[in-house]
Design a protein around this motif. Structure first.
Motif, mmCIF file in Angstrom:
data_model
loop_
_atom_site.group_PDB
_atom_site.id
_atom_site.type_symbol
_atom_site.label_atom_id
_atom_site.label_comp_id
_atom_site.label_asym_id
_atom_site.label_seq_id
_atom_site.Cartn_x
_atom_site.Cartn_y
_atom_site.Cartn_z
ATOM 1 N N PRO A 13 0.833 -1.213 0.000
ATOM 2 C CA PRO A 13 0.000 0.000 0.000
ATOM 3 C C PRO A 13 0.863 1.257 0.000
ATOM 4 C CG PRO A 13 -0.563 -1.503 1.810
ATOM 5 C CD PRO A 13 0.760 -1.923 1.290
ATOM 6 N N THR A 15 0.608 5.653 0.355
ATOM 7 C CA THR A 15 -0.207 6.792 0.750
ATOM 8 C C THR A 15 -0.320 7.769 -0.418
ATOM 9 O OG1 THR A 15 1.713 8.020 1.543
ATOM 10 C CG2 THR A 15 0.607 6.570 3.129
ATOM 11 N N ASP A 16 -1.166 8.788 -0.249
ATOM 12 C CA ASP A 16 -1.330 9.801 -1.288
ATOM 13 C C ASP A 16 -0.047 10.586 -1.544
ATOM 14 O OD1 ASP A 16 -3.943 9.053 -1.624
ATOM 15 O OD2 ASP A 16 -4.755 10.642 -0.349
ATOM 16 N N ASP A 21 2.540 2.569 3.273
ATOM 17 C CA ASP A 21 1.613 2.652 4.407
ATOM 18 C C ASP A 21 1.676 1.337 5.182
ATOM 19 O OD1 ASP A 21 -0.581 2.837 6.150
ATOM 20 O OD2 ASP A 21 -1.655 4.149 4.756
ATOM 21 N N VAL A 24 -1.729 0.036 6.885
ATOM 22 C CA VAL A 24 -2.628 -0.648 5.957
ATOM 23 C C VAL A 24 -2.034 -1.994 5.552
ATOM 24 C CG1 VAL A 24 -3.706 -0.547 3.669
ATOM 25 C CG2 VAL A 24 -3.659 1.488 5.127
ATOM 26 N N ARG A 267 -9.152 -1.913 -3.140
ATOM 27 C CA ARG A 267 -9.816 -0.666 -2.763
ATOM 28 C C ARG A 267 -11.334 -0.849 -2.749
ATOM 29 N NH1 ARG A 267 -5.895 1.385 -6.300
ATOM 30 N NH2 ARG A 267 -7.465 1.807 -7.914
ATOM 31 N N ALA A 272 -7.413 0.631 1.950
ATOM 32 C CA ALA A 272 -6.834 1.852 1.378
ATOM 33 C C ALA A 272 -5.399 1.612 0.914
ATOM 34 C CB ALA A 272 -6.880 2.979 2.402
ATOM 35 N N GLY A 274 -4.092 2.498 -1.930
ATOM 36 C CA GLY A 274 -3.574 3.517 -2.838
ATOM 37 C C GLY A 274 -3.404 2.988 -4.243
#
Length: 307
Positions: A13, A15-16, A21, A24, A267, A272, A274
């Motif tokens: 995963p 992150t934005d 992450d 997650v 997702r 989450a 990403g």
């Protein structure tokens, strides 16, 4: 480390703001472990190994080892050039991994004998068991497969080529070699969406397979695996027709969807994870909607099955 059963290849995963992450990832791992796979293969193809920095890789492997907590083996991907592969192999060992999946060498094409020497070079860096991933520019022949039996830490071959005839030759060469390690040497079906080829591979003695679907639809992946194990051909055919074949048709529309579409599925399942890192491209909104319809269709089919 001869594995039996379904294999999990968790996603990585992001992150934005393009960080790994780990929270997650830990959640994802727990969901995967709950599905009952034989092993976790982290930071491999589906886990976007080629997109990871060494420090990110260390964090992922260490998190997986802590999360698994001895409940099942953690196998870490490594690959690229020989020195890079050795560095990642050492990092995996330091983080407590139980084994390595050696991905093909970066770009370079050589002979099967040259590939064996590459495997020797990387394998010598740690005492960890090594599974050699055959695909793309890493192609073994019977002589090379037999040579791998003499590399003490190499425990198996994962096939991602899909040439059943060639794989039969490797399996037969090893199993009939009389080598003391032959019986314990493992063969894994590592084709993208391996469920399509599982029956052909089982017929030649390759019973263990990886499942990307396990990452986002463990109910479908485990139901299919149970049907295969008990010889329930009607359920196998139903799930192939209603879920797996439509999924593969969608996957094949865009290069890289073998990872991106799996992340989209995760997702949709509420995780989450990403997007993907370049050069992979994320699934388009239209294709994500289509994936949702395929999942609904697959689960409707599964609801008709009496296990």
């Amino acid at each position: 480390m001869r594995l039996h059963g379904l294999l999990s290849f968790p996603l990585t995963p992001f992150t934005d703001d393009d960080k790994v992450d780990l929270a997650v990832f830990a959640e994802h791992l727990e969901q995967q472990i709950a599905a009952g796979p034989a092993a976790l293969f982290v930071a491999c193809g589906t886990g976007e190994f080629t997109a990871l920095a060494l420090d990110e890789y260390r964090d992922l492997v260490a998190t997986a080892v802590r999360g698994a907590d001895g409940r099942l083996p953690v196998v870490a991907g490594c690959g690229g050039g020989p020195r890079m592969a050795r560095d990642f192999a050492v990092a995996a060992a330091e983080c407590g991994a139980d084994g390595l999946l050696l991905l093909p060498p970066y770009l370079v094409t050589s002979t099967p004998g040259g590939l064996v020497e590459h495997v020797r070079y990387v394998a010598s860096a740690t005492p960890l068991p090594v599974v050699v991933y055959q695909r793309a520019n890493a192609v073994l022949d019977e002589a090379a497969a037999l040579a791998l039996l003499d590399v003490p830490t190499v425990t198996g071959i994962k096939d991602g080529r899909g040439d059943v005839d060639a794989m039969l030759r490797l399996v037969t060469a090893v199993r009939t070699s009389g080598h003391p390690r032959a019986a314990g040497f493992g063969f894994l079906n590592g084709l993208p969406t391996a469920e399509l080829s599982v029956q052909a591979y089982r017929a030649i003695g390759v019973e263990c397979y990886s499942s990307a679907v396990l990452c986002f639809a463990p109910d479908l992946a485990t139901a299919f695996h149970r049907a295969v194990e008990r010889g329930d051909h009607d359920t196998v055919r139903l799930l192939l027709a209603e879920f797996y074949l439509p999924l593969v048709a969608l996957r094949d529309r865009v290069p890289g969807y073998a990872v991106a579409l799996v992340k989209a599925g995760a997702r949709l399942a509420g995780l989450a994870v990403g997007g993907v890192r370049p050069p992979l491209v994320d699934a388009s909104p239209e294709h994500v909607r289509e994936l949702g319809r395929i999942l609904t269709r697959g689960r409707a089919a599964l609801a008709t099955v009496v296990e």
